[in-house]
Motif scaffolding. Structure first.
Motif, short mmCIF file in Angstrom:
data_model
loop_
_atom_site.label_atom_id
_atom_site.label_comp_id
_atom_site.label_asym_id
_atom_site.label_seq_id
_atom_site.Cartn_x
_atom_site.Cartn_y
_atom_site.Cartn_z
N LEU A 174 0.81 -1.23 0.00
CA LEU A 174 0.00 0.00 0.00
C LEU A 174 0.84 1.27 0.00
O LEU A 174 1.88 1.36 0.66
CB LEU A 174 -0.93 0.00 1.21
N ASN A 175 0.35 2.28 -0.74
CA ASN A 175 1.00 3.58 -0.83
C ASN A 175 -0.03 4.69 -0.95
O ASN A 175 -1.18 4.44 -1.30
CB ASN A 175 1.89 3.64 -2.08
N PHE A 176 0.42 5.92 -0.69
CA PHE A 176 -0.45 7.07 -0.86
C PHE A 176 -0.05 7.88 -2.09
O PHE A 176 1.13 8.08 -2.36
CB PHE A 176 -0.36 8.01 0.35
N TYR A 177 -1.06 8.33 -2.82
CA TYR A 177 -0.83 9.15 -3.99
C TYR A 177 -1.71 10.38 -3.92
O TYR A 177 -2.89 10.29 -3.55
CB TYR A 177 -1.17 8.38 -5.27
N LEU A 178 -1.16 11.52 -4.33
CA LEU A 178 -2.00 12.70 -4.48
C LEU A 178 -2.67 12.61 -5.84
O LEU A 178 -2.00 12.48 -6.86
CB LEU A 178 -1.16 13.98 -4.41
N VAL A 179 -4.00 12.65 -5.85
CA VAL A 179 -4.71 12.66 -7.13
C VAL A 179 -5.64 13.86 -7.11
O VAL A 179 -6.37 14.07 -6.14
CB VAL A 179 -5.52 11.37 -7.34
N GLU A 180 -5.61 14.62 -8.18
CA GLU A 180 -6.51 15.76 -8.25
C GLU A 180 -7.72 15.44 -9.12
O GLU A 180 -7.74 14.43 -9.80
CB GLU A 180 -5.77 16.97 -8.79
#
Lengths: 260, 330, 386
Positions: free
Chosen positions: C183-189
């Motif tokens: 698992l990872n975090f991504y900034l998505v707009e």
């Protein structure tokens, strides 16, 4: 403009107040800034927005400074606490003397205060300070307009049956009534500032006041006894026929309830 | 220093205010008890009628009649009253707790270094001339009985209708004209005008007097009679959820748990049965008047005064009755 | 001299200021907020001007970071009015912006964090999916490495602020078979004409916290550049999430405290005024018992929650304690709103009266930050050192 606002911390309207004995009241430890003083602070801030300058809040209290902090939280620039053991037992005139002693050599353009404090409901300190400083005052204003802060202000005050418009030369003192403005909600930046603010504390010596002028021994008036208000009786049904019942109702409202 | 009782006879447009007569009536009792004289102090312009109306009520009337005194300003009134009071130092100086009284007296007391009890709901005097003043504090949650030091005069402003007017005092006052302090440069305040209380209707949560009706008013246009009542009382108009849901009134006027809490000194509910959520919105009102056709309506449990009746008959008649009564006021 | 159970004077003052702001700004609108089920833009804008959205962030981005205890005081006071509004604001303050402030590049912070603190761009965080809530290891939203960035594919559910969000921190896996370790975090707009992004999907109709608009977010092969990877190493998403999990749990406890208090204080007022059999019902023993039990339980929840806030602030490990605090406060709240519904009698069933709103709002607390069943399983195992 150099504006000063007189503030006081008073028991919250929801605080429970009980008469413990003839000479003692039990007041629940819930305080807030006197609401009329918030209106005064807001008025000062609005004038600073228009003319620039400084707003300073002042209080006379041995301990409680939250009202001052609230002033800073709303945006006031500076806060002064006047505190001295000798002020214990002072009446409103003595409190006014302490404030006037501080203000007399300051370059104020306007002093603002709330119409009355919600504890003693007296409305004395504002006009008393004005008298001691030799400046004009107007009580319970609901409108304030200044074009030239070195000259005069136009104010509206409530009178029975209407509103009076007056011009008053500056410097002056005005006490503020509900309806003058809606006090702003403090922004968190200023709340933080208020939390950390170092409040300047002044005692009598710093003000050049003598003990003879203040404290219980100088009081011109004092409380002899506290009384609880009469218990609320059950409903009084006005059984008379129409239209007598209305005449009776109006009479009761005027003479018994004293609300009109 | 004298033991006289003085009353500030406030006038508006040449007519002495009712509260002055109330205080002179009380003052007459006081002065009888202390064996002193009763005086009125009257300032204004064109005061012949005013003086005449006061003559049966006082032993002396000090009159300062000058154009600059037509409207009250603290500077002008104080500069004319203070020297006179300082000269005579009466035992007591009483005034009405009017907007003028509350503006003038604290300043005058400071000037005279005298004790001052504001907004009193009761006054008595001892034989030695000592004044005892009773006044509400903490918004009326407690009453305080105040006593004064030896400073004179003992000053107090008193609420309307605290004392009755004695129609038959039968005094015959000695009128003492005083010349005005004429220096106009002194006066830093100038009255520019008087406007009838227009606009500036207070929100129901702030208003001193609130009158309200619920669905019992039957149609939105019928609120007009309530608005006329509100006009006479200088009150704000509130309502219940029912009318807001119907779209007859605005949500901001809704009283009750899902609307606003009000804490008026007088609340009048017309055709509102008193469901508990409404009751919870009016808990802190000082005086509650309820009018409903149902004698068992819940609201009567929470009211101070109740009338069983038809609001369509009662509201207009009440408006008329109040117009008559309150007209005597200023 | 240890064991000082008092707040600092400044913290008490801060609490008063927040309470006062909530009283003036939010309380008058509480019923309207619940009924309309719409995001309250006007209130949001007014609230944003007060600056509280920057409570956890550095001054250079427009915030004014405070200590953890003060933040918890803020959450407690905010949730007192409208739980829904509180959810939206807290998402913006905490979960929605944490990882951006923690791992975002300077240009990302300027583009996203600064306007978020001003309330101009609304953000959120995406964990939950159709088939996975507490079970993070079951995440299916896929992040595939491509030239210059990543492609994100999947659908996220139960996203607070979803329908109106302009950016989100999305938890995605590089390989479902890796479970938690993928698992990872991504900034998505949000998708715009000139930028790839997520699209708002189905809006949810909720039982409570209705002014907090919640819905689905759809990630349809969305491309995000490398700098949108929020983290230092791949596969550490769960560890990073753990950084705020304690705070999130205590924040939830604060909401529970606020709702319970609101419900029972209203119930008290009702009980003192409601007359039955000739007396206000507050005079009857079985009603009094309800208040007494609530009070005892509330005090414990409140004190323990603030102790955990203090532990977080002082960097004392407190994972278990925070779970316990959240568990205790939420269960206390469930009981309190239930009792409030009983105290109002039949009136509770009518939306005119408040207890139903507290009852509806409170239910969600059972699920945020892990369901109680999952928490209990975990805590029981820890307790038994199994």
């Amino acid at each position: 403009m150099e504006n000063y606002v007189l503030v006081k911390q008073v028991p919250d309207p929801e605080a429970i107040i009980k008469v413990k004995s003839d000479s003692e009241l039990e007041v629940e430890n819930k305080y807030f800034t006197n609401f009329f003083d918030e209106i005064a602070i807001e008025a000062g801030l609005k004038l600073r927005e228009k003319f620039g300058g400084k707003v300073t809040v002042l209080t006379v209290d041995p301990k409680k400074v939250d009202a001052l902090r609230r002033g800073i939280a709303m945006g006031a620039d500076d806060a002064i606490q006047i505190a001295d053991a000798a002020l214990e037992g002072s009446d409103q005139l003595a409190t006014a003397r302490a404030l006037a002693a501080y203000l007399k050599d300051k370059p104020f353009d306007l002093i603002l205060a709330g119409r009355q404090a919600m504890d003693d409901d007296a409305g004395i300190v504002g006009p008393a300070v004005a008298e001691l400083l030799g400046i004009p005052h107007v009580n319970a204003i609901i409108g304030l307009d200044i074009e030239d802060p070195k000259k005069e202000a136009k104010v509206i005050r409530e009178v029975e049956g209407g509103q009076e418009v007056l011009s008053c030369s500056l410097p002056a003192l005005f006490t503020c009534q509900k309806g003058l403005n809606h006090p702003r909600i403090p922004q968190v930046m200023n709340v933080m500032k208020a939390m950390k603010a170092q409040i300047k504390k002044l005692d009598l010596a710093a003000l050049g006041l003598s003990k003879a002028d203040i404290g219980a021994q100088a009081a011109r008036i004092k409380v002899r006894k506290y009384l609880s208000p009469p218990k609320r009786p059950p409903v009084r049904m006005i059984k008379e026929d129409f239209p007598e019942n209305l005449k009776i109702l109006v009479k009761l409202l005027r003479e018994e309830a004293k609300v009109i | 220093m004298s033991d006289e009782i003085w009353v500030f006879a406030e006038q508006q447009q040449g007519r002495v205010r009712k509260v002055a007569f109330e205080l002179l009536s009380a003052g007459a009792e006081f002065s009888r008890k202390t064996g002193s004289a009763l005086a009125a102090i009257l300032l204004g312009s064109g005061l012949q009628e005013a003086v005449k109306s006061l003559t049966p009520f006082a032993d002396k009337i000090y009159v300062v009649d000058a154009p600059g005194l037509a409207s009250y300003t603290s500077d002008a009134y104080l500069s004319n009253m203070a020297p006179l009071i300082q000269e005579h130092r009466p035992a007591a100086l009483l005034g009405g707790a009017t907007s003028t009284g509350k503006d003038l007296f604290p300043r005058l007391a400071t000037h005279l270094r005298a004790g001052y009890a504001p907004d009193c709901t009761g006054l008595t005097v001892e034989e030695n001339g000592a004044l005892i003043a009773r006044r509400p504090i903490y918004g009326g949650k407690v009453f305080a009985e105040m006593v004064f030091s030896e400073a004179r005069p003992q000053m107090a402003t008193v609420r309307n209708n605290t004392f009755p007017v004695h129609e038959a005092l039968h005094k015959s006052a000695q009128v003492i004209p005083i010349s005005a302090q004429a220096d106009p440069s002194f006066v830093k305040q100038k009255v520019l005008g008087l406007e009838k209380a227009a606009g500036m209707k207070l929100d129901i949560s702030e208003a001193e007097i609130v009158v309200a009706a619920g669905r019992g008013i039957k149609a939105p246009e019928n609120f007009k009679i309530l608005e006329e009542l509100a006009e006479v009382l200088r009150a704000s108009v509130g309502t219940t959820r029912a009318t807001v849901d119907e779209g007859w009134r605005d949500q901001k006027d809704q009283i009750g748990k899902s609307g606003k809490n009000i804490s008026a000194k007088l609340y009048m509910a017309f055709g509102i049965s008193g469901a508990i959520h409404h009751i919870l919105g009016i808990g802190t009102c000082k005086t509650v008047v309820a009018v409903d056709t149902d004698p068992n309506a819940l609201i009567f449990n929470y009211a101070d005064y109740g009338i069983v009746g038809d609001l369509f008959k009662i509201i207009p008649a009440l408006t008329e009755e109040l117009k008559k009564t309150l007209a005597g006021d200023p | 001299m240890a064991l000082d159970f008092t707040f600092a004077e400044e913290q008490e003052f801060f609490r008063q200021m927040v309470r006062d702001a909530v009283n003036r700004l939010i309380m008058p609108k509480v019923v309207e907020l619940d009924e309309k089920e719409e995001f309250p833009w006007d209130l949001w804008k007014e609230f944003a001007t007060l600056g509280y959205l920057g409570l956890r962030h550095e001054e250079k981005y427009g915030g004014m970071a405070t200590d953890t205890v003060s933040q918890m005081i803020f959450y407690e006071e905010l949730a007192r009015g409208s739980c829904g509004f509180a959810m939206t604001a807290i998402m913006q303050i905490l979960m929605g912006t944490y990882f951006i402030a923690r791992f975002g590049s300077e240009s990302i912070k300027q583009r996203i964090l600064v306007p978020a603190i001003k309330g101009e761009k609304i953000g959120t965080i995406c964990f939950t999916e159709d088939q996975s809530g507490s079970d993070l290891g079951g995440t299916k939203t896929l992040a595939t490495k491509v030239e210059g960035g990543w492609r994100i594919n999947g659908r996220k559910q139960w996203i607070t602020n979803g329908p109106i969000a302009e950016f989100c921190t999305c938890m995605a896996t590089v390989d479902p078979k890796l479970g938690l370790k993928g698992l990872n975090f991504y900034l998505v707009e949000k998708k715009t004409a000139d930028r790839d992004g997520f699209a708002p999907g189905q809006k949810l109709h909720k039982l409570g916290s209705r002014c907090s608009v919640t819905g689905e977010l759809v990630f349809d092969n969305v491309f995000v550049p490398d700098e949108n990877f929020l983290g230092e190493e791949i596969g550490k998403g769960v560890r990073y999430a753990g950084e705020i999990l304690n705070e999130v749990r205590i924040m939830t406890a604060m909401c529970a405290l606020a709702i319970a208090k609101g419900a029972m204080e209203d119930a008290r007022e009702y009980a003192k005024n409601r007359i039955a059999f000739g007396n206000p019902i507050s005079k009857y023993q079985l009603i009094r018992e309800k208040f007494a039990k609530y009070w005892a339980s509330y005090e414990v929840s409140w004190n323990y929650a603030y102790k955990c806030a203090w532990m977080i602030q002082n960097k004392i490990p407190c994972t278990n304690e925070c779970m316990l605090a959240k568990y205790h406060a939420t269960e206390m709240c469930m009981a309190a709103v239930e009792e409030a519904m009983r105290i109002y009698g039949g009136n509770a069933f009518c939306t005119e009266y408040p207890p139903q709103r507290y009852w509806r709002d409170a239910k969600f607390l059972l699920y945020g930050g892990g369901t109680h069943e999952v928490l209990c399983d975990y805590l029981g195992r820890i307790f038994c050192k199994d």
